[in-house]
Write a protein that holds these residues in place. Structure first.
Motif, short mmCIF file in Angstrom:
data_model
loop_
_atom_site.label_atom_id
_atom_site.label_comp_id
_atom_site.label_asym_id
_atom_site.label_seq_id
_atom_site.Cartn_x
_atom_site.Cartn_y
_atom_site.Cartn_z
N TYR A 95 16.05 -14.48 0.44
CA TYR A 95 15.53 -13.20 0.93
C TYR A 95 15.32 -13.26 2.45
O TYR A 95 15.73 -12.35 3.18
CB TYR A 95 14.21 -12.86 0.23
N ASN A 96 14.72 -14.33 2.93
CA ASN A 96 14.48 -14.45 4.37
C ASN A 96 15.78 -14.54 5.17
O ASN A 96 15.84 -14.11 6.31
CB ASN A 96 13.57 -15.65 4.67
N ALA A 97 16.82 -15.09 4.56
CA ALA A 97 18.11 -15.20 5.26
C ALA A 97 18.78 -13.85 5.44
O ALA A 97 19.53 -13.66 6.39
CB ALA A 97 19.05 -16.14 4.49
N ILE A 98 18.53 -12.91 4.55
CA ILE A 98 19.23 -11.62 4.63
C ILE A 98 18.35 -10.48 5.14
O ILE A 98 18.83 -9.41 5.44
CB ILE A 98 19.83 -11.20 3.26
N LYS A 99 17.06 -10.73 5.24
CA LYS A 99 16.12 -9.67 5.61
C LYS A 99 16.45 -9.09 6.98
O LYS A 99 16.64 -9.81 7.94
CB LYS A 99 14.70 -10.21 5.61
N GLN A 100 16.55 -7.78 7.04
CA GLN A 100 16.82 -7.10 8.30
C GLN A 100 15.70 -6.14 8.68
O GLN A 100 15.49 -5.87 9.84
CB GLN A 100 18.13 -6.32 8.22
N SER A 101 15.05 -5.57 7.70
CA SER A 101 14.02 -4.58 7.99
C SER A 101 12.97 -4.64 6.90
O SER A 101 13.05 -5.46 5.99
CB SER A 101 14.64 -3.19 8.07
N SER A 102 12.03 -3.75 6.99
CA SER A 102 10.97 -3.66 5.99
C SER A 102 11.56 -3.46 4.61
O SER A 102 12.60 -2.81 4.43
CB SER A 102 10.05 -2.50 6.34
N LEU A 103 10.88 -3.98 3.61
CA LEU A 103 11.30 -3.89 2.22
C LEU A 103 11.63 -2.45 1.81
O LEU A 103 12.64 -2.19 1.17
CB LEU A 103 10.20 -4.45 1.32
N LEU A 104 10.80 -1.51 2.19
CA LEU A 104 10.99 -0.11 1.79
C LEU A 104 11.55 0.75 2.92
O LEU A 104 11.62 1.96 2.78
CB LEU A 104 9.66 0.47 1.30
N GLY A 105 11.93 0.14 4.00
CA GLY A 105 12.50 0.89 5.12
C GLY A 105 11.43 1.30 6.11
O GLY A 105 10.24 1.11 5.89
N ASN A 106 11.87 1.85 7.20
CA ASN A 106 10.97 2.29 8.26
C ASN A 106 11.15 3.77 8.51
O ASN A 106 12.26 4.29 8.40
CB ASN A 106 11.24 1.51 9.55
N SER A 107 10.07 4.43 8.88
CA SER A 107 10.13 5.85 9.22
C SER A 107 10.87 6.01 10.53
O SER A 107 10.64 5.27 11.49
CB SER A 107 8.71 6.42 9.33
N ARG A 108 11.75 6.98 10.59
CA ARG A 108 12.52 7.20 11.81
C ARG A 108 11.93 8.31 12.66
O ARG A 108 12.37 8.56 13.76
CB ARG A 108 13.96 7.53 11.45
N ASN A 109 10.94 9.01 12.12
CA ASN A 109 10.36 10.09 12.91
C ASN A 109 9.01 9.66 13.48
O ASN A 109 8.39 8.71 13.01
CB ASN A 109 10.21 11.35 12.06
N LEU A 110 8.57 10.37 14.50
CA LEU A 110 7.26 10.15 15.09
C LEU A 110 6.34 11.26 14.60
O LEU A 110 6.48 12.41 15.02
CB LEU A 110 7.35 10.14 16.62
N PRO A 111 5.40 10.92 13.72
CA PRO A 111 4.50 11.94 13.19
C PRO A 111 3.65 12.59 14.28
O PRO A 111 3.43 12.02 15.35
CB PRO A 111 3.62 11.17 12.20
N ASN A 112 3.15 13.76 13.97
CA ASN A 112 2.32 14.52 14.89
C ASN A 112 1.00 13.79 15.15
O ASN A 112 0.20 13.62 14.23
CB ASN A 112 2.06 15.91 14.29
N PRO A 113 0.74 13.39 16.39
CA PRO A 113 -0.50 12.67 16.70
C PRO A 113 -1.75 13.55 16.61
O PRO A 113 -2.86 13.04 16.57
CB PRO A 113 -0.28 12.15 18.12
N ASP A 114 -1.57 14.85 16.55
CA ASP A 114 -2.71 15.77 16.43
C ASP A 114 -3.14 15.94 14.98
O ASP A 114 -4.18 16.53 14.71
CB ASP A 114 -2.37 17.13 17.04
#
Length: 137
Positions: free
Chosen positions: A78-97
């Motif tokens: 698993y560590n040899a092939i891991k590229q990103s988070s297990l469930l993926g990463n959010s590509r958007n920037l949520p509203n800080p307000d």
């Protein structure tokens, strides 16, 4: 593991473990996985770079395990092939307000880290030999 690299790598390594030192060609491995040999060679290269397999190029080439299957943990794979988070990463920037938007990524990161640690703990208890023995001959 949100892609096919873990099952492909585990398939490759399981075949090599069962081959008991015999060199297996990328064409043979690809035939078992039912994928293009180019994808096999890419994963073989990565697994070789992580010290899990040895390979020989050329007409009589192929791959074999670099160490006994009993000393390769599934967490190593698993560590040899891991590229990103297990469930993926959010590509958007949520509203800080927004109260949720401003905090969501931190809470997701914490959740993902906990899940990945649980997965690694489970994978760290099984060797490639343990996994390979499940298959009928």
């Amino acid at each position: 593991m949100n892609n096919g690299r873990f099952p492909i790598s585990l398939h490759i390594l399981t075949l090599l473990a069962r081959a008991e030192g015999t060199l297996l060609s990328s064409d043979y491995i690809a035939g078992s996985i039912n994928i293009n040999p180019v994808l096999v060679r890419k994963e073989v290269s990565n697994l070789r770079n992580h010290g899990l397999i040895e390979s020989k190029e050329g007409k009589n080439g192929g791959a074999t395990l670099a160490k006994p299957a009993a000393s390769i943990l599934l967490s190593d794979i698993y560590n040899a092939i891991k590229q990103s988070s297990l469930l993926g990463n959010s590509r958007n920037l949520p509203n800080p307000d927004c109260e949720v938007g401003r905090q969501i990524n931190k809470h997701l990161d914490d959740l993902y880290e906990d899940l990945e640690n649980t997965l690694l703990h489970k994978l760290g208890k099984m060797t490639l030999a343990d996994f390979s023995i499940q298959f009928d001959r």
